[in-house]
Scaffold this active site. Structure first.
Site: not given
Length: 211
Positions: A8, A10, A46, A112, A114, A166
């Site tokens: 992941d 962030d 999210v 997640s 973009r 994550e």
């Protein structure tokens, strides 16, 4: 046998949470909505659309206004992101990825966001990841496993050959749903479902995870 690691972005490779908070806060203020740091924590991992739904807290808006708000928030975020540089990688992140690659392990980003590709560029880490799976890659966001399954496919690996790192509960759930080994970064109450849990990326014990 583990052949690939999917990270992941962030909270694992870098921390743009403060940028997200400032961007959402600016939008909320403009729209007359309440938005606190506690609210921001609920947005960890999210998608942008689902984040905006949480921000609206049941308030109904037209589809056009919804899209405009997402675009506006992303503009504020991108302005902040453009000030990033290599020094904004989290401690140990660059070294960990390089160590994995020195062992012949494939590496990917599974985020997640973009804006993941641009952030990796600004961190000057694009040469140490084999592929980037981001918010453009799949329709179903975490906790659906689609993003990580896509990343594994891009690496040419099966799910059981991959480790996912994550820092969000939804991300850990996505990794587990995809049949992957999950490494959680952060407090146990958030990522405790992972196979391995560490406080920070720099704490990851490769010997423990790889066996």
């Amino acid at each position: 046998m583990i052949k690939g690691w999917i990270f992941d972005l962030d909270g694992v490779i870098t921390d743009t949470a403060e940028f997200h908070f400032k961007a959402w806060k600016q939008l909320a203020d403009e729209e007359g909505l309440s938005f606190t740091r506690e609210d921001n924590e609920q947005l960890r991992g999210v998608s942008r659309a689902d984040s905006l739904r949480l921000l609206l807290k049941g308030k109904t808006v037209t589809d056009q206004h919804f899209e405009e708000m997402m675009t506006r928030k992303n503009g504020y975020y991108q302005e902040l992101v453009e000030k990033m540089g290599p020094e904004d990688a989290l401690p140990g992140a660059r070294e960990l990825v390089k160590e994995l690659r020195s062992r012949g392990i494939k590496t990917a980003i599974g985020s997640s966001s973009r804006n993941a590709g641009r952030v990796i560029e600004l961190l000057q880490m694009e040469d140490i990841f084999d592929t980037i799976a981001d918010g453009h890659s799949v329709a179903n966001a975490k906790p659906a496993p689609d993003l990580f399954l896509h990343a594994a496919s891009q690496l040419g690996l099966s799910p059981d050959e991959c480790v996912v790192v994550e820092d969000a509960e939804a991300g850990v759930e996505a990794a587990l749903a995809g049949g992957m080994c999950a490494v959680g970064i952060g407090p146990a109450e958030r990522v405790g479902k992972a196979h391995y849990v560490y406080a920070e990326t720099a704490d990851i014990d490769l010997k423990e995870v790889m066996g």
